[in-house]
Write an enzyme that holds these catalytic residues in place. Sequence first.
Site, mmCIF file in Angstrom:
data_model
loop_
_atom_site.group_PDB
_atom_site.id
_atom_site.type_symbol
_atom_site.label_atom_id
_atom_site.label_comp_id
_atom_site.label_asym_id
_atom_site.label_seq_id
_atom_site.Cartn_x
_atom_site.Cartn_y
_atom_site.Cartn_z
ATOM 1 N N CYS A 52 0.836 -1.203 0.000
ATOM 2 C CA CYS A 52 0.000 0.000 0.000
ATOM 3 C C CYS A 52 0.872 1.256 0.000
ATOM 4 O O CYS A 52 2.033 1.233 0.438
ATOM 5 C CB CYS A 52 -0.892 0.028 1.240
ATOM 6 S SG CYS A 52 -2.157 -1.251 1.253
ATOM 7 N N GLU A 54 0.751 3.991 1.844
ATOM 8 C CA GLU A 54 1.223 4.515 3.134
ATOM 9 C C GLU A 54 2.399 3.710 3.671
ATOM 10 O O GLU A 54 3.312 4.256 4.277
ATOM 11 C CB GLU A 54 0.108 4.645 4.170
ATOM 12 C CG GLU A 54 -0.907 3.546 4.283
ATOM 13 C CD GLU A 54 -2.008 3.561 3.233
ATOM 14 O OE1 GLU A 54 -1.672 3.413 2.049
ATOM 15 O OE2 GLU A 54 -3.179 3.652 3.601
#
Length: 174
Positions: A52, A54
């Site tokens: 992902c 983040e």
Amino acid sequence: MSDKLYEQAVRVAERAYAPYSSFNVGAVARARDGRVFEGVNVENAAYPLGICAERTAISRAVTDGCRPGDLEEIAITASPCGGCRQWIHEFRFDRVTFKNAEGELVRAEELMSAMDEIYSLLVTIDYPDGVTGGLRRTTDALRAVLERTRGDLTTAMVAARLQGAIERAERSVG
Ligand code: THU
């Protein structure tokens, strides 16, 4: 700062590698010393091996020496998954900005409730005006600002929801 960081995350998302989901996500983490770390999601044909946005941003920060407590805020163009929330928790960010499933800016809602809290506290202070330097009048003025802001926020959220619906409709038409 949060809005600017979020806008940066939107630009960063264009560099995502997401050929399987076509869901491009961008994340930008800002350290207390001002350094910023950008991240995008990177997918793989073997689905669970994707990462992902983040986690990419946080990994870059850690690679450059950051540790839990060093990162002040992060902006993400998607609602973080459970695993990413765990990562965000580990690094103790002060502020997290993202859009929820309805496309609403969660940060704005948080600020609105903080303003509500401040107002409810101020309104309980009941000393003569001479002592508080006109606090009563200031509190009344704040009340008006709060009501206007709540109205603006509601309008902005309805507009965002409408925009999301239009975009989804456009995609389904092709
Ligand atoms: N994704 C992110 O990068 N961050 C989030 O907060 C939610 C999901 C990615 C993972 C995958 O590449 C794609 O979005 C679809 O789930």
